[in-house]
Design a protein around this motif. Structure first.
Motif, PDB file in Angstrom:
ATOM      1  N   LYS A 155     -17.490  88.128 -16.567  1.00  0.00           N
ATOM      2  CA  LYS A 155     -17.913  88.116 -15.003  1.00  0.00           C
ATOM      3  C   LYS A 155     -17.003  87.174 -14.069  1.00  0.00           C
ATOM      4  CE  LYS A 155     -21.596  87.982 -12.138  1.00  0.00           C
ATOM      5  NZ  LYS A 155     -23.124  87.757 -11.854  1.00  0.00           N
ATOM      6  N   PHE A 156     -16.396  87.399 -13.121  1.00  0.00           N
ATOM      7  CA  PHE A 156     -15.830  86.578 -12.272  1.00  0.00           C
ATOM      8  C   PHE A 156     -15.565  87.117 -10.703  1.00  0.00           C
ATOM      9  CE2 PHE A 156     -12.507  89.084 -14.853  1.00  0.00           C
ATOM     10  CZ  PHE A 156     -12.053  89.579 -13.666  1.00  0.00           C
ATOM     11  N   SER A 157     -15.555  86.560  -9.738  1.00  0.00           N
ATOM     12  CA  SER A 157     -15.367  87.065  -8.526  1.00  0.00           C
ATOM     13  C   SER A 157     -14.163  86.571  -8.004  1.00  0.00           C
ATOM     14  CB  SER A 157     -16.592  86.563  -7.480  1.00  0.00           C
ATOM     15  OG  SER A 157     -16.293  84.934  -7.629  1.00  0.00           O
ATOM     16  N   ILE A 158     -13.438  87.580  -7.205  1.00  0.00           N
ATOM     17  CA  ILE A 158     -12.264  87.168  -6.333  1.00  0.00           C
ATOM     18  C   ILE A 158     -12.447  87.109  -4.939  1.00  0.00           C
ATOM     19  CG2 ILE A 158      -9.887  87.934  -6.344  1.00  0.00           C
ATOM     20  CD1 ILE A 158     -10.215  89.001  -8.925  1.00  0.00           C
ATOM     21  N   GLU A 159     -12.149  86.139  -4.253  1.00  0.00           N
ATOM     22  CA  GLU A 159     -12.177  86.184  -2.839  1.00  0.00           C
ATOM     23  C   GLU A 159     -10.986  86.098  -2.303  1.00  0.00           C
ATOM     24  OE1 GLU A 159     -14.312  83.802   0.844  1.00  0.00           O
ATOM     25  OE2 GLU A 159     -14.702  83.035  -1.178  1.00  0.00           O
ATOM     26  N   ASN A 160     -10.294  86.959  -1.505  1.00  0.00           N
ATOM     27  CA  ASN A 160      -9.082  87.082  -0.823  1.00  0.00           C
ATOM     28  C   ASN A 160      -8.861  86.077   0.415  1.00  0.00           C
ATOM     29  OD1 ASN A 160      -6.459  87.671   0.028  1.00  0.00           O
ATOM     30  ND2 ASN A 160      -6.785  89.601   0.350  1.00  0.00           N
ATOM     31  N   LYS A 161      -8.250  85.138   0.337  1.00  0.00           N
ATOM     32  CA  LYS A 161      -7.846  84.097   1.460  1.00  0.00           C
ATOM     33  C   LYS A 161      -6.598  84.519   2.008  1.00  0.00           C
ATOM     34  CE  LYS A 161     -12.172  82.289   1.890  1.00  0.00           C
ATOM     35  NZ  LYS A 161     -12.926  82.503   3.130  1.00  0.00           N
ATOM     36  N   SER A 162      -5.796  85.286   1.574  1.00  0.00           N
ATOM     37  CA  SER A 162      -4.541  85.440   2.023  1.00  0.00           C
ATOM     38  C   SER A 162      -4.163  87.004   2.832  1.00  0.00           C
ATOM     39  CB  SER A 162      -3.493  85.949   0.739  1.00  0.00           C
ATOM     40  OG  SER A 162      -3.814  87.105   0.448  1.00  0.00           O
ATOM     41  N   LEU A 163      -3.150  87.183   3.315  1.00  0.00           N
ATOM     42  CA  LEU A 163      -2.673  88.409   3.971  1.00  0.00           C
ATOM     43  C   LEU A 163      -2.471  89.581   3.342  1.00  0.00           C
ATOM     44  CD1 LEU A 163      -0.915  86.847   6.907  1.00  0.00           C
ATOM     45  CD2 LEU A 163      -3.141  87.268   6.904  1.00  0.00           C
ATOM     46  N   ASN A 164      -2.269  89.343   1.937  1.00  0.00           N
ATOM     47  CA  ASN A 164      -2.132  90.444   1.092  1.00  0.00           C
ATOM     48  C   ASN A 164      -3.274  91.100   0.631  1.00  0.00           C
ATOM     49  OD1 ASN A 164       0.726  89.597   0.954  1.00  0.00           O
ATOM     50  ND2 ASN A 164       0.254  88.269  -0.472  1.00  0.00           N
ATOM     51  N   LEU A 169     -19.529  66.368 -12.745  1.00  0.00           N
ATOM     52  CA  LEU A 169     -18.933  67.115 -11.669  1.00  0.00           C
ATOM     53  C   LEU A 169     -17.924  68.223 -12.000  1.00  0.00           C
ATOM     54  CD1 LEU A 169     -19.325  67.925  -8.655  1.00  0.00           C
ATOM     55  CD2 LEU A 169     -17.711  65.818  -8.020  1.00  0.00           C
ATOM     56  N   SER A 170     -17.100  67.800 -12.811  1.00  0.00           N
ATOM     57  CA  SER A 170     -15.847  68.501 -13.257  1.00  0.00           C
ATOM     58  C   SER A 170     -16.286  69.693 -13.930  1.00  0.00           C
ATOM     59  CB  SER A 170     -14.766  67.721 -13.944  1.00  0.00           C
ATOM     60  OG  SER A 170     -15.300  67.202 -15.225  1.00  0.00           O
ATOM     61  N   VAL A 171     -17.402  69.382 -14.763  1.00  0.00           N
ATOM     62  CA  VAL A 171     -17.871  70.743 -15.546  1.00  0.00           C
ATOM     63  C   VAL A 171     -18.590  71.898 -14.606  1.00  0.00           C
ATOM     64  CG1 VAL A 171     -19.572  71.310 -16.960  1.00  0.00           C
ATOM     65  CG2 VAL A 171     -18.466  69.104 -17.566  1.00  0.00           C
ATOM     66  N   PHE A 172     -19.266  71.255 -13.698  1.00  0.00           N
ATOM     67  CA  PHE A 172     -19.840  72.200 -12.668  1.00  0.00           C
ATOM     68  C   PHE A 172     -18.927  72.836 -11.893  1.00  0.00           C
ATOM     69  CE2 PHE A 172     -23.660  69.705 -13.306  1.00  0.00           C
ATOM     70  CZ  PHE A 172     -24.601  70.918 -13.468  1.00  0.00           C
ATOM     71  N   VAL A 173     -17.774  72.269 -11.475  1.00  0.00           N
ATOM     72  CA  VAL A 173     -16.632  72.710 -10.838  1.00  0.00           C
ATOM     73  C   VAL A 173     -15.805  74.004 -11.685  1.00  0.00           C
ATOM     74  CG1 VAL A 173     -14.381  72.375  -9.906  1.00  0.00           C
ATOM     75  CG2 VAL A 173     -16.190  70.993  -9.435  1.00  0.00           C
ATOM     76  N   PHE A 174     -15.817  73.636 -12.884  1.00  0.00           N
ATOM     77  CA  PHE A 174     -15.075  74.528 -13.829  1.00  0.00           C
ATOM     78  C   PHE A 174     -16.075  75.866 -14.114  1.00  0.00           C
ATOM     79  CE2 PHE A 174     -12.735  75.781 -17.360  1.00  0.00           C
ATOM     80  CZ  PHE A 174     -13.504  76.279 -18.351  1.00  0.00           C
ATOM     81  N   ALA A 175     -17.358  75.432 -14.186  1.00  0.00           N
ATOM     82  CA  ALA A 175     -18.278  76.688 -14.279  1.00  0.00           C
ATOM     83  C   ALA A 175     -18.265  77.412 -12.887  1.00  0.00           C
ATOM     84  CB  ALA A 175     -19.721  76.153 -14.446  1.00  0.00           C
ATOM     85  N   ASP A 176     -17.714  77.096 -12.222  1.00  0.00           N
ATOM     86  CA  ASP A 176     -17.884  78.205 -10.958  1.00  0.00           C
ATOM     87  C   ASP A 176     -16.564  79.276 -11.283  1.00  0.00           C
ATOM     88  OD1 ASP A 176     -17.975  79.391  -8.557  1.00  0.00           O
ATOM     89  OD2 ASP A 176     -17.099  78.048  -7.359  1.00  0.00           O
ATOM     90  N   SER A 177     -17.369  80.627 -11.214  1.00  0.00           N
ATOM     91  CA  SER A 177     -16.234  81.607 -11.512  1.00  0.00           C
ATOM     92  C   SER A 177     -15.807  82.298 -10.502  1.00  0.00           C
ATOM     93  CB  SER A 177     -17.118  82.897 -12.404  1.00  0.00           C
ATOM     94  OG  SER A 177     -17.343  81.973 -13.681  1.00  0.00           O
ATOM     95  N   ASN A 178     -15.872  81.524  -9.267  1.00  0.00           N
ATOM     96  CA  ASN A 178     -15.269  82.162  -8.134  1.00  0.00           C
ATOM     97  C   ASN A 178     -13.922  81.704  -7.737  1.00  0.00           C
ATOM     98  OD1 ASN A 178     -15.420  83.516  -5.486  1.00  0.00           O
ATOM     99  ND2 ASN A 178     -15.231  81.402  -4.362  1.00  0.00           N
ATOM    100  N   ILE A 179     -12.925  83.048  -7.694  1.00  0.00           N
ATOM    101  CA  ILE A 179     -11.333  82.763  -7.820  1.00  0.00           C
ATOM    102  C   ILE A 179     -11.211  82.951  -6.246  1.00  0.00           C
ATOM    103  CG2 ILE A 179      -9.345  83.647  -8.508  1.00  0.00           C
ATOM    104  CD1 ILE A 179     -11.000  84.750 -10.832  1.00  0.00           C
ATOM    105  N   LEU A 180     -10.495  82.096  -5.748  1.00  0.00           N
ATOM    106  CA  LEU A 180      -9.961  81.979  -4.206  1.00  0.00           C
ATOM    107  C   LEU A 180      -8.559  82.445  -4.366  1.00  0.00           C
ATOM    108  CD1 LEU A 180     -11.659  78.940  -2.614  1.00  0.00           C
ATOM    109  CD2 LEU A 180     -12.593  81.417  -2.526  1.00  0.00           C
ATOM    110  N   VAL A 181      -8.202  83.497  -3.757  1.00  0.00           N
ATOM    111  CA  VAL A 181      -6.733  83.929  -3.637  1.00  0.00           C
ATOM    112  C   VAL A 181      -5.940  83.539  -2.494  1.00  0.00           C
ATOM    113  CG1 VAL A 181      -5.287  86.010  -3.928  1.00  0.00           C
ATOM    114  CG2 VAL A 181      -7.376  85.816  -5.373  1.00  0.00           C
TER     115      VAL A 181
END
Length: 591
Positions: free
Chosen positions: A74-83, A11-23
């Motif tokens: 390749k990676f994705s960035i998702e902004n979860k902040s007010l900045n 499970l930790s491998v699959f979590v690590f493999a996720d290239s989605n970055i939550l800011v």
């Protein structure tokens, strides 16, 4: 619980493999995964890359080793902040191509690279970084294109924009500048030691430290601030020259010529390839840079082995060299494994060699400073010994010279006495002309007396006027019972030649006073000699009848006075006639 362990790891491998970055609310994001592909042809466009499947993943602090062609991340960035404003930093500076892509109706490209002037960069820094704008709750996929002649490693980090500048002000650049400052001081210090000692080991160490400065400036990317980043490949020669000087320094410090005489010349040849590779790397970065790295590893191992052998041969101070080299070499090995993709990219593996390099250089500097103190102490000891030996020789020679001079003075005095004796016998035969013989005898006695005085004196160069002149006056006065002699002579030290002249002058002046007043009862002759400043004043005065100076100047006594006054420096003399005769003389003295 143990049965669930494999499932948790999977499970930790699959979590690590996720290239989605939550800011979110953090200022800095540096623990996430990214996907990547290798483009060996270096020809794929962003459109083609975007259609590829990114199967491989790595951490954001990646170390992929040497790759032919380009690397795409390749990676994705998702902004979860007010900045809205962020900065993506690669934390490295050496990639020729470092482009960031994202899709917004069409492909947007942000260009960067080591050769990009700092004024044209999104973020005015030596590290390759990009300005990112993301609205709250917005998500974007980014592609990072990298190409360089070196290995592929770095640390992709995302910062809240205002925090980025604060973090970088306390980051790796500060470490680089601190180390560069230390080494610069060490270069000046050892150059000073070279000037003082003229020993080659110090100039070798100056060369090693100087090229270390150039090398650090080059790999740090700080050259972009002075627009010299275009020479990064040519300046790689600094690494090679630095290692060449290290070999020369090591041979001198380890005293290889003393402990491994047969191998001394062969070991000196170890440095030659570094200077050759350094020149060749200017014309072609690869494969010469890799050859430098591989050869450097072999030479370092050999130097450590040689220093260990020499230590067991009795060179105890080699242990400090071994410690410094082992410490530095350990982190160079860690860095090399990281560069080749074997070890993970961390601050420890990436920058450890910088800190140990500064430690190594500092240790070597202390060793050289201690060497200088030892040289100084030994030199002082041998100088003191030499001075003592020479002083003893000079003292012995001086004593011999004094004995020889005293013997000469003794013989001259005896010869004078022999002449005086002959004159005395001759005067007895002449009868009426005995006065002329008496004057002549007194002249010779005045000259003889200086040699008699020197025979008994401790100082043969300078004469005490009081002792010497009083003897002359006493010698003259002993022949005239009806004449009163009064002397007031200070303790003055004058040179030997001046004393001889002064003795003759006094003898002639007194003799003249007696000769011209022979019929006067209660004749009084007064002699005064004093020193004022750097001049000596002499006066000889009588209460006689005086004499015709025009006529008497033709006499031998006056001529002798004039001749011997001329031998005295800056002299002035005069005769005056007022209730008797007064002779005054003054001259300069250097003592």
């Amino acid at each position: 619980m143990l049965r669930l362990l494999p499932l948790l790891l999977l499970l930790s491998v699959f979590v690590f493999a996720d290239s989605n970055i939550l800011v979110g609310k953090k200022d800095k994001y540096n623990h996430f995964s990214v996907s990547y592909v290798k483009d060996k042809t270096s020809r794929l466009t962003i459109e083609e890359i975007s259609r590829k499947e990114f199967k491989k993943t790595t951490q954001n602090n990646f170390a992929l080793g040497y790759i032919k062609g380009k690397a795409w991340f390749k990676f994705s960035i998702e902004n979860k902040s007010l900045n809205e404003n962020f900065i993506l930093s690669l934390n490295e500076s050496f990639y020729e191509v470092a482009n960031l892509y994202y899709y917004d109706k069409n492909w947007i490209k942000k260009s960067n690279g080591v050769f990009t002037p700092i004024e044209k960069r999104d973020i005015k820094t030596n590290h390759l970084a990009f300005d990112i704008t993301l609205n709250p709750n917005e998500k974007k996929v980014y592609y990072l294109e990298l190409k360089g002649k070196y290995a592929y490693f770095g640390n992709i980090e995302i910062y809240e924009k205002s925090y980025y500048y604060f973090d970088n002000s306390m980051g790796i650049n500060t470490l680089y500048i601190f180390i560069l400052g230390i080494i610069s001081i060490i270069v000046l210090f050892n150059f000073f030691l070279y000037v003082k000692t003229k020993e080659r080991i110090y100039i070798y160490y100056v060369g090693y430290s100087f090229f270390n400065i150039i090398y650090l400036l080059n790999i740090s990317g700080l050259l972009v601030y002075v627009d010299l980043q275009k020479y990064i490949y040519e300046l790689q020669l600094a690494a090679s020259f630095m290692l060449g000087f290290l070999v020369y320094f090591s041979i001198e410090y380890l005293e290889v010529k003393k402990y491994l005489t047969k191998y001394h010349r062969a070991l000196k040849l170890l440095a030659l390839p570094f200077f050759i590779f350094g020149v060749l790397v200017v014309f072609s970065y690869q494969p010469w840079n890799q050859l430098i790295n591989n050869y450097a590893g072999l030479v370092c191992i050999l130097l450590i082995a040689i220093s260990t052998i020499i230590y067991f041969k009795g060179h105890n101070k080699t242990k400090y060299y071994i410690f410094a080299m082992l410490l530095y070499f350990t982190f160079i090995v860690l860095f090399t494994f990281m560069v080749n993709g074997t070890f993970e990219y961390t601050n420890f593996t990436r920058y450890g060699f910088l800190v140990t390099s500064a430690i190594e250089i500092t240790i070597f500097s202390f060793l050289l400073a201690n060497r200088y103190n030892e040289i100084k102490e030994n030199t002082q000891y041998y100088l003191e010994l030499e001075v003592e030996n020479r002083t003893n020789k000079l003292t012995s020679l001086l004593k011999e010279r004094e004995l020889l001079l005293k013997e000469v003075y003794h013989r001259v005095k005896n010869n004078f006495h022999m002449v005086i004796g002959m004159l005395w016998f001759q005067s007895r035969k002449k009868g009426n002309n005995s006065q002329e013989f008496k004057e002549l005898i007194n002249r010779i006695k005045s000259m003889s007396m200086i040699h008699e005085y020197l025979y008994d004196a401790n100082n043969l160069a300078y004469i005490n006027t009081k002792d010497y002149l009083d003897k002359i006056i006493y010698n003259i006065s002993s022949g005239y019972k009806n004449i009163i002699f009064d002397s007031d002579i200070e303790d003055i030290t004058i040179e030997f030649d001046h004393a001889v002249s002064l003795g003759v002058i006094i003898n002639e002046a007194i003799t003249n006073a007696v000769k011209h007043n022979i019929n006067i009862d209660s004749l009084c002759i007064k002699v005064v000699a004093v020193k004022k400043g750097n001049r000596i004043y002499l006066s000889i005065e009588d209460n006689g009848a005086g004499f015709d100076d025009i006529k008497q100047k033709k006499g031998i006594g006056i001529k002798l006075i004039e001749q011997f006054c001329g031998k005295l420096p800056k002299n002035k003399y005069d005769f005056s006639f007022n209730n008797g005769t007064k002779f005054e003389l003054q001259f300069a003295t250097g003592k």
